[in-house]
Write a protein that holds these residues in place. Sequence first.
Motif, PDB file in Angstrom:
ATOM      1  N   GLU A  72       0.849  -1.194   0.000  1.00  0.00           N
ATOM      2  CA  GLU A  72       0.000   0.000   0.000  1.00  0.00           C
ATOM      3  C   GLU A  72       0.883   1.243   0.000  1.00  0.00           C
ATOM      4  O   GLU A  72       2.030   1.197   0.434  1.00  0.00           O
ATOM      5  N   ARG A  73       0.333   2.337  -0.470  1.00  0.00           N
ATOM      6  CA  ARG A  73       1.063   3.610  -0.411  1.00  0.00           C
ATOM      7  C   ARG A  73       1.209   4.018   1.046  1.00  0.00           C
ATOM      8  O   ARG A  73       0.278   3.906   1.821  1.00  0.00           O
ATOM      9  N   ASN A  74       2.384   4.485   1.395  1.00  0.00           N
ATOM     10  CA  ASN A  74       2.656   4.942   2.752  1.00  0.00           C
ATOM     11  C   ASN A  74       2.846   6.455   2.706  1.00  0.00           C
ATOM     12  O   ASN A  74       3.838   6.932   2.150  1.00  0.00           O
ATOM     13  N   MET A  77       6.155   8.117   3.349  1.00  0.00           N
ATOM     14  CA  MET A  77       7.238   7.988   2.377  1.00  0.00           C
ATOM     15  C   MET A  77       7.321   9.207   1.455  1.00  0.00           C
ATOM     16  O   MET A  77       8.187   9.268   0.593  1.00  0.00           O
ATOM     17  N   ASP A 134       8.447  11.575  -3.316  1.00  0.00           N
ATOM     18  CA  ASP A 134       7.644  10.411  -2.950  1.00  0.00           C
ATOM     19  C   ASP A 134       8.536   9.193  -3.142  1.00  0.00           C
ATOM     20  O   ASP A 134       8.947   8.882  -4.260  1.00  0.00           O
ATOM     21  N   ASN A 136       7.651   6.103  -2.320  1.00  0.00           N
ATOM     22  CA  ASN A 136       6.863   4.896  -2.568  1.00  0.00           C
ATOM     23  C   ASN A 136       7.192   4.369  -3.961  1.00  0.00           C
ATOM     24  O   ASN A 136       7.540   5.139  -4.862  1.00  0.00           O
ATOM     25  N   HIS A 137       7.038   3.079  -4.163  1.00  0.00           N
ATOM     26  CA  HIS A 137       7.152   2.530  -5.516  1.00  0.00           C
ATOM     27  C   HIS A 137       6.030   3.154  -6.346  1.00  0.00           C
ATOM     28  O   HIS A 137       4.930   3.378  -5.836  1.00  0.00           O
ATOM     29  N   ALA A 140       2.791   1.321  -5.973  1.00  0.00           N
ATOM     30  CA  ALA A 140       2.286   1.001  -4.635  1.00  0.00           C
ATOM     31  C   ALA A 140       0.812   1.379  -4.534  1.00  0.00           C
ATOM     32  O   ALA A 140       0.396   2.441  -4.984  1.00  0.00           O
TER      33      ALA A 140
END
Length: 154
Positions: A72-74, A77, A134, A136-137, A140
């Motif tokens: 999931e997106r954090n 991050m 950002d 995050n992948h 994500a």
Amino acid sequence: MSTPRIGPGAFLTLHYRMAGPSGDVINTFGGQPATLTLGAGELSPAVEDKLLGLEEGSRHTFALAPGEAFGERNPEMAQWVARKLLNELGDPHEQYSVGDVVEFPAPGGQGSYAGAVRELRLGADGQQEAVLFDFNHPLAGQPVTFEVHVIGVL
């Protein structure tokens, strides 16, 4: 003699494509195939699980649910980085733009990690004071289509 199948620790040569709702994030089909070792952390565990048992020469497409491929997106991050620190880490004359992907050295100098520019904070003089990255992948929290052509299995 049977066709080789992908197992844990296999060395692979393959073409693959990963796409989210906005399109391709990576696609090797138009260029050089990728080479990797299963279990070495080059692909996410969920993506590696899809490869287990596939035969050399086979082609497959998998749909992964939102968050399954890259978590999931954090929100933690996404972080503001002061221009002063960016100057210390790289080219002090670099001008960042929204959408740029920037590599940073990992703490301790072992490897690197990347962040995408999401926002710029400008000072009264119009110069960049800070950049929101950002980390995050890019996929994500999104559904992912994973397409693969297994070229070789060792």
